[in-house]
Design a protein around this motif. Structure first.
Motif, PDB file in Angstrom:
ATOM      1  N   ARG A   1       0.777  -1.239   0.000  1.00 36.91           N
ATOM      2  CA  ARG A   1       0.000   0.000   0.000  1.00 36.91           C
ATOM      3  C   ARG A   1       0.810   1.291   0.000  1.00 36.91           C
ATOM      4  O   ARG A   1       0.248   2.372  -0.065  1.00 36.91           O
ATOM      5  CB  ARG A   1      -0.946   0.025   1.202  1.00 36.91           C
ATOM      6  N   MET A   2       2.108   1.250   0.038  1.00 37.47           N
ATOM      7  CA  MET A   2       2.881   2.475   0.215  1.00 37.47           C
ATOM      8  C   MET A   2       3.036   3.309  -1.058  1.00 37.47           C
ATOM      9  O   MET A   2       3.329   4.489  -0.980  1.00 37.47           O
ATOM     10  CB  MET A   2       4.255   2.156   0.812  1.00 37.47           C
ATOM     11  N   ASN A   3       2.838   2.719  -2.215  1.00 41.61           N
ATOM     12  CA  ASN A   3       2.929   3.466  -3.471  1.00 41.61           C
ATOM     13  C   ASN A   3       1.554   3.406  -4.150  1.00 41.61           C
ATOM     14  O   ASN A   3       1.180   2.367  -4.695  1.00 41.61           O
ATOM     15  CB  ASN A   3       4.008   2.856  -4.373  1.00 41.61           C
ATOM     16  N   PRO A   4       0.792   4.499  -4.126  1.00 33.43           N
ATOM     17  CA  PRO A   4      -0.567   4.476  -4.686  1.00 33.43           C
ATOM     18  C   PRO A   4      -0.642   4.034  -6.141  1.00 33.43           C
ATOM     19  O   PRO A   4      -1.655   3.499  -6.572  1.00 33.43           O
ATOM     20  CB  PRO A   4      -1.039   5.928  -4.543  1.00 33.43           C
ATOM     21  N   SER A   5       0.429   4.224  -6.902  1.00 35.14           N
ATOM     22  CA  SER A   5       0.384   3.857  -8.320  1.00 35.14           C
ATOM     23  C   SER A   5       0.947   2.451  -8.581  1.00 35.14           C
ATOM     24  O   SER A   5       0.953   1.998  -9.725  1.00 35.14           O
ATOM     25  CB  SER A   5       1.150   4.888  -9.158  1.00 35.14           C
ATOM     26  N   PHE A   6       1.403   1.775  -7.519  1.00 33.58           N
ATOM     27  CA  PHE A   6       1.951   0.425  -7.693  1.00 33.58           C
ATOM     28  C   PHE A   6       1.600  -0.394  -6.450  1.00 33.58           C
ATOM     29  O   PHE A   6       2.217  -0.229  -5.406  1.00 33.58           O
ATOM     30  CB  PHE A   6       3.471   0.485  -7.889  1.00 33.58           C
ATOM     31  N   LYS A   7       0.558  -1.219  -6.576  1.00 33.18           N
ATOM     32  CA  LYS A   7       0.068  -2.006  -5.448  1.00 33.18           C
ATOM     33  C   LYS A   7       0.065  -3.496  -5.798  1.00 33.18           C
ATOM     34  O   LYS A   7      -0.987  -4.105  -5.937  1.00 33.18           O
ATOM     35  CB  LYS A   7      -1.326  -1.550  -5.049  1.00 33.18           C
ATOM     36  N   PRO A   8       1.260  -4.080  -5.909  1.00 37.01           N
ATOM     37  CA  PRO A   8       1.316  -5.501  -6.263  1.00 37.01           C
ATOM     38  C   PRO A   8       0.816  -6.383  -5.118  1.00 37.01           C
ATOM     39  O   PRO A   8       0.815  -5.981  -3.955  1.00 37.01           O
ATOM     40  CB  PRO A   8       2.807  -5.737  -6.517  1.00 37.01           C
ATOM     41  N   SER A   9       0.434  -7.573  -5.468  1.00 34.96           N
ATOM     42  CA  SER A   9      -0.024  -8.532  -4.479  1.00 34.96           C
ATOM     43  C   SER A   9       1.140  -8.979  -3.597  1.00 34.96           C
ATOM     44  O   SER A   9       2.221  -9.293  -4.091  1.00 34.96           O
ATOM     45  CB  SER A   9      -0.627  -9.758  -5.164  1.00 34.96           C
TER      46      SER A   9
ATOM     47  N   LYS B   1      12.495  -5.147   6.184  1.00 29.13           N
ATOM     48  CA  LYS B   1      12.284  -4.947   7.619  1.00 29.13           C
ATOM     49  C   LYS B   1      10.807  -4.828   7.986  1.00 29.13           C
ATOM     50  O   LYS B   1      10.399  -5.258   9.039  1.00 29.13           O
ATOM     51  CB  LYS B   1      13.033  -3.706   8.113  1.00 29.13           C
ATOM     52  N   ASN B   2      10.031  -4.174   7.126  1.00 27.88           N
ATOM     53  CA  ASN B   2       8.614  -3.962   7.408  1.00 27.88           C
ATOM     54  C   ASN B   2       7.814  -4.107   6.121  1.00 27.88           C
ATOM     55  O   ASN B   2       8.317  -3.809   5.039  1.00 27.88           O
ATOM     56  CB  ASN B   2       8.379  -2.578   8.019  1.00 27.88           C
ATOM     57  N   ILE B   3       6.565  -4.552   6.263  1.00 28.82           N
ATOM     58  CA  ILE B   3       5.684  -4.763   5.121  1.00 28.82           C
ATOM     59  C   ILE B   3       4.369  -4.063   5.431  1.00 28.82           C
ATOM     60  O   ILE B   3       3.766  -4.314   6.477  1.00 28.82           O
ATOM     61  CB  ILE B   3       5.432  -6.271   4.879  1.00 28.82           C
ATOM     62  N   TYR B   4       3.939  -3.183   4.530  1.00 28.09           N
ATOM     63  CA  TYR B   4       2.727  -2.399   4.747  1.00 28.09           C
ATOM     64  C   TYR B   4       1.688  -2.814   3.708  1.00 28.09           C
ATOM     65  O   TYR B   4       1.884  -2.615   2.514  1.00 28.09           O
ATOM     66  CB  TYR B   4       3.040  -0.905   4.636  1.00 28.09           C
ATOM     67  N   LEU B   5       0.567  -3.377   4.199  1.00 27.40           N
ATOM     68  CA  LEU B   5      -0.423  -3.958   3.304  1.00 27.40           C
ATOM     69  C   LEU B   5      -1.805  -3.354   3.501  1.00 27.40           C
ATOM     70  O   LEU B   5      -2.139  -2.876   4.584  1.00 27.40           O
ATOM     71  CB  LEU B   5      -0.537  -5.472   3.551  1.00 27.40           C
ATOM     72  N   GLU B   6      -2.592  -3.434   2.436  1.00 25.96           N
ATOM     73  CA  GLU B   6      -4.028  -3.235   2.557  1.00 25.96           C
ATOM     74  C   GLU B   6      -4.664  -4.556   2.156  1.00 25.96           C
ATOM     75  O   GLU B   6      -4.166  -5.260   1.266  1.00 25.96           O
ATOM     76  CB  GLU B   6      -4.528  -2.080   1.701  1.00 25.96           C
TER      77      GLU B   6
END
Length: 133
Positions: free
Chosen positions: A37-45, A57-62
């Motif tokens: 979710r950190m790049n609005p134009s690139f949201k890969p699975s 180190k960290n993973i931010y998901l929607e």
């Protein structure tokens, strides 16, 4: 978990990020469509990206259920091993869960320096004082 009246809009979990843990997470999250979710134009699975986790180190998901942050490192407290060593065990929906201790949570919130975190720190300090009595 510690009694603040403020409600978060996401879930933060801490793990030691390695190939095995990421494999388990991908399997556990498969049905709720986890996407970065950190790049609005690139949201890969998250199920396929990144292929290699070296240095991650960290993973931010929607997800279909909301925001999930997977943290190996939480500044200024430290990495997963430190967080786990300081954690407390609580019962949540009949399951035992380890959660960040109150003192570490206060440190984290203080370091964020956002208005909502300042309010949380004020409440958490009051809770800590009441627990000492």
């Amino acid at each position: 978990m510690h009694g603040s009246s403020l409600v978060t809009e996401d879930l933060d979990i801490s793990i030691a990020i390695n190939e095995e843990q990421v494999r388990k997470l991908r399997e556990a999250l498969r049905e709720i469509s986890p996407k970065h979710r950190m790049n609005p134009s690139f949201k890969p699975s998250f199920l396929t990206h990144p292929e290699k986790i070296d240095g991650l180190k960290n993973i931010y998901l929607e997800t279909d259920l909301g925001i999930l942050d997977i943290l190996e490192e939480v500044k200024p407290v430290g990495d997963f091993k430190i967080l786990k060593a300081h954690s407390i065990t609580v019962s949540l929906y009949g399951q035992k869960c380890q959660v960040i201790c109150l003192d570490d949570l206060i440190l984290v919130k203080e370091s964020m320096n956002r208005p909502k975190d300042k309010e949380a720190v004020a409440q958490l300090r009051i809770i800590r004082e009441k627990l000492k009595k």
